[in-house]
Design an enzyme around this catalytic site. Structure first.
Site, PDB file in Angstrom:
ATOM      1  N   TRP A   7    -106.247 -11.763 -19.032  1.00 55.59           N
ATOM      2  CA  TRP A   7    -106.612 -11.314 -20.331  1.00 55.59           C
ATOM      3  C   TRP A   7    -106.237  -9.731 -20.572  1.00 55.59           C
ATOM      4  O   TRP A   7    -105.488  -9.394 -21.205  1.00 55.59           O
ATOM      5  CB  TRP A   7    -107.775 -11.669 -21.218  1.00 55.59           C
ATOM      6  CG  TRP A   7    -108.016 -12.973 -21.054  1.00 55.59           C
ATOM      7  CD1 TRP A   7    -108.988 -13.745 -20.664  1.00 55.59           C
ATOM      8  CD2 TRP A   7    -107.372 -13.840 -22.137  1.00 55.59           C
ATOM      9  NE1 TRP A   7    -109.063 -15.002 -21.069  1.00 55.59           N
ATOM     10  CE2 TRP A   7    -107.981 -15.102 -22.065  1.00 55.59           C
ATOM     11  CE3 TRP A   7    -106.263 -13.700 -22.938  1.00 55.59           C
ATOM     12  CZ2 TRP A   7    -107.362 -16.449 -22.710  1.00 55.59           C
ATOM     13  CZ3 TRP A   7    -105.973 -14.853 -23.407  1.00 55.59           C
ATOM     14  CH2 TRP A   7    -106.590 -16.121 -23.395  1.00 55.59           C
ATOM     15  N   ASP A  40    -112.323  -5.394 -24.735  1.00 57.02           N
ATOM     16  CA  ASP A  40    -112.416  -6.700 -25.147  1.00 57.02           C
ATOM     17  C   ASP A  40    -113.835  -7.275 -24.573  1.00 57.02           C
ATOM     18  O   ASP A  40    -113.788  -7.566 -23.285  1.00 57.02           O
ATOM     19  CB  ASP A  40    -111.142  -7.564 -24.310  1.00 57.02           C
ATOM     20  CG  ASP A  40    -110.947  -8.837 -24.750  1.00 57.02           C
ATOM     21  OD1 ASP A  40    -111.836  -9.544 -25.216  1.00 57.02           O
ATOM     22  OD2 ASP A  40    -109.991  -9.564 -24.089  1.00 57.02           O
ATOM     23  N   LYS A  69    -116.510 -17.824 -27.773  1.00 63.86           N
ATOM     24  CA  LYS A  69    -116.966 -17.825 -26.374  1.00 63.86           C
ATOM     25  C   LYS A  69    -118.487 -17.831 -26.525  1.00 63.86           C
ATOM     26  O   LYS A  69    -119.212 -18.013 -25.693  1.00 63.86           O
ATOM     27  CB  LYS A  69    -116.330 -16.667 -25.678  1.00 63.86           C
ATOM     28  CG  LYS A  69    -115.054 -16.769 -25.640  1.00 63.86           C
ATOM     29  CD  LYS A  69    -114.382 -17.491 -24.702  1.00 63.86           C
ATOM     30  CE  LYS A  69    -112.611 -17.576 -24.641  1.00 63.86           C
ATOM     31  NZ  LYS A  69    -111.904 -16.417 -24.843  1.00 63.86           N
TER      32      LYS A  69
HETATM   33  C1  LIG Z   1    -110.359 -16.286 -24.910  1.00 63.01           C
HETATM   34  C2  LIG Z   1    -110.217 -14.687 -24.436  1.00 63.01           C
HETATM   35  C3  LIG Z   1    -109.154 -13.986 -25.268  1.00 63.01           C
HETATM   36  C4  LIG Z   1    -108.051 -14.727 -26.205  1.00 63.01           C
HETATM   37  O1  LIG Z   1    -108.966 -15.136 -27.296  1.00 63.01           O
HETATM   38  P1  LIG Z   1    -108.215 -15.574 -28.358  1.00 63.01           P
HETATM   39  O2  LIG Z   1    -109.259 -15.477 -29.646  1.00 63.01           O
HETATM   40  O3  LIG Z   1    -107.971 -17.048 -28.193  1.00 63.01           O
HETATM   41  O4  LIG Z   1    -107.043 -15.006 -28.950  1.00 63.01           O
HETATM   42  C5  LIG Z   1    -109.014 -12.597 -25.002  1.00 63.01           C
HETATM   43  N1  LIG Z   1    -109.810 -12.046 -23.996  1.00 63.01           N
HETATM   44  C6  LIG Z   1    -110.890 -12.641 -23.509  1.00 63.01           C
HETATM   45  C7  LIG Z   1    -111.658 -12.007 -22.478  1.00 63.01           C
HETATM   46  C8  LIG Z   1    -111.051 -14.024 -23.554  1.00 63.01           C
HETATM   47  O5  LIG Z   1    -111.729 -14.633 -22.883  1.00 63.01           O
END
Ligand SMILES: *Cc1c(COP(=O)(O)O)cnc(C)c1O
Length: 357
Positions: A99, A166, A190
């Site tokens: 990511w 993030d 998540k």
């Molecule tokens: C799942 C995830 C993403 C992507 O998220 P989306 O909402 O599918 O765009 C980005 N960063 C991390 C750390 C993730 O676990």
């Protein structure tokens, strides 16, 4: 019968959040309409929106000078929106996994990227630490939990430049010192809700650092701050479910309780991986994620991979197949994952060991 769900995302949500959403989908607050059917500008939805934001502030102890936004587009859109708005010349990024790399790729569209630390040398089996943060960059971007490789940084680092994080996959799993961050973002799917809503927590002062380039209205943070996430139609049902998840977190004792449970689940599962003859955890101690617990078969048992997934499936355990980049298994143990879920997986690992080792 409800399964033991270890999916990486979308993932398990608390029963009460599912029950209350299903009721609201049929009829909200005895108003003769579904949550899907009412205007996002109606009093009933406004109440949902306001309560969700208030719960964010309360649970995370968000200071006054921060805004809470609910947007569309997933964390993936934030990969572009952050540099679109704030990368003037150069930004620093930590490459801790897939990511982070995806975020770096997007940032390069807008300016120079200084990758100040990387764990690529050991296939991201540790979290880069002790990096030096340059002071001549517009911001530093980190990924607090690497969903795919299963590493996590469990502290709020001090940064001399605005810190952007993030937090998609460990958000609301521990108390966070929001005041150390300029911007926090993530996809809800998540830890705090269903897919389709993206949270952004942004510091007022950081908003003033916006780059001098044309930015389309929808991609400007300022738009969503000014219109309080109502510039366009927000994902109403997703926000409703998120509110129910947050209410559940609060009823469980808030983020301190989530923190304790996360530690308990991870301690139990890593202890079993370390003990069990069949399995190993590739991630270094000290970097191990509490949210995505990655384990692989010892090389001598390598051929048992598919069989173990089937073995688990027969025991109502789902979602443990590893990411294609890592192989093996990954148990995602987010907030709604119970100690009983973890114990069911451990029992399966022990029984499988008895049969095979
Ligand atoms: C799942 C995830 C993403 C992507 O998220 P989306 O909402 O599918 O765009 C980005 N960063 C991390 C750390 C993730 O676990």
């Amino acid at each position: 019968m409800r399964k033991h769900i270890f999916n990486a995302g979308p993932c398990k949500l608390p029963d009460v959040a599912l029950e209350n959403t299903s009721k609201a989908v049929l009829e909200l607050n005895n108003i003769g309409q579904s949550i899907m059917e009412i205007s996002h500008r109606s009093k009933d939805f406004e109440a949902v929106m306001n309560e969700t934001k208030a719960l964010y502030r309360e649970l995370l102890n968000i200071p006054e000078n921060y805004h809470v936004l609910f947007l569309g587009g997933g964390a993936s859109t934030q990969f572009a929106m952050v540099p679109f708005n704030f990368l003037k010349r150069k930004a620093a990024y930590v490459n801790s996994g897939v990511w982070a790399r995806t975020a770096i790729k997007e940032a390069k569209i807008f300016g120079e990227v200084d990758v100040i630390a990387s764990s690529e040398d050991k296939n991201h089996t540790y979290y880069p630490k002790n990096f030096v943060i340059p002071t001549d960059v517009d911001y530093l971007h980190i990924t607090t939990n690497n969903t795919i490789y299963g590493t996590e940084i469990l502290e709020d680092i001090d940064s001399p430049v605005p810190l952007v994080a993030d937090m998609s996959s460990d958000f609301m799993s521990r108390p966070v010192d929001v005041s150390k961050y300029a911007l926090i973002y993530g996809g809800a799917q998540k830890n705090v809700g269903p897919a389709g809503v993206t949270f952004v927590i942004i510091k007022d002062e950081f908003l003033k650092e916006v780059a001098d380039r044309p930015i389309p209205t929808m991609f400007k943070y300022e738009t969503h701050v000014k219109k309080e996430s109502m510039h366009n139609t927000p994902p109403c049902v997703n926000i409703f479910t998120m509110r129910e998840v947050l209410k559940w977190i609060k009823s469980m004792g808030g983020l301190k309780a989530m923190d304790k449970l996360a530690q308990e689940r991870a301690d139990l599962l890593y202890a079993e991986i370390d003990r069990n003859k069949l399995f190993v955890a590739p991630v270094e101690k000290g970097s191990r994620s509490r949210m995505n617990i990655v384990f692989v078969l010892n090389p001598e048992y390598k051929e048992l991979e598919e069989e173990f997934v089937k073995f688990c499936s027969a025991r109502n355990i789902t979602g443990i197949k590893g990411h294609r980049d890592v192989g093996g298994f990954r148990a995602s143990t987010y907030n709604a994952c119970t100690i009983e879920d973890v114990k069911a997986l451990i029992a399966a690992m022990q029984e499988f060991e008895k049969n095979k080792a």
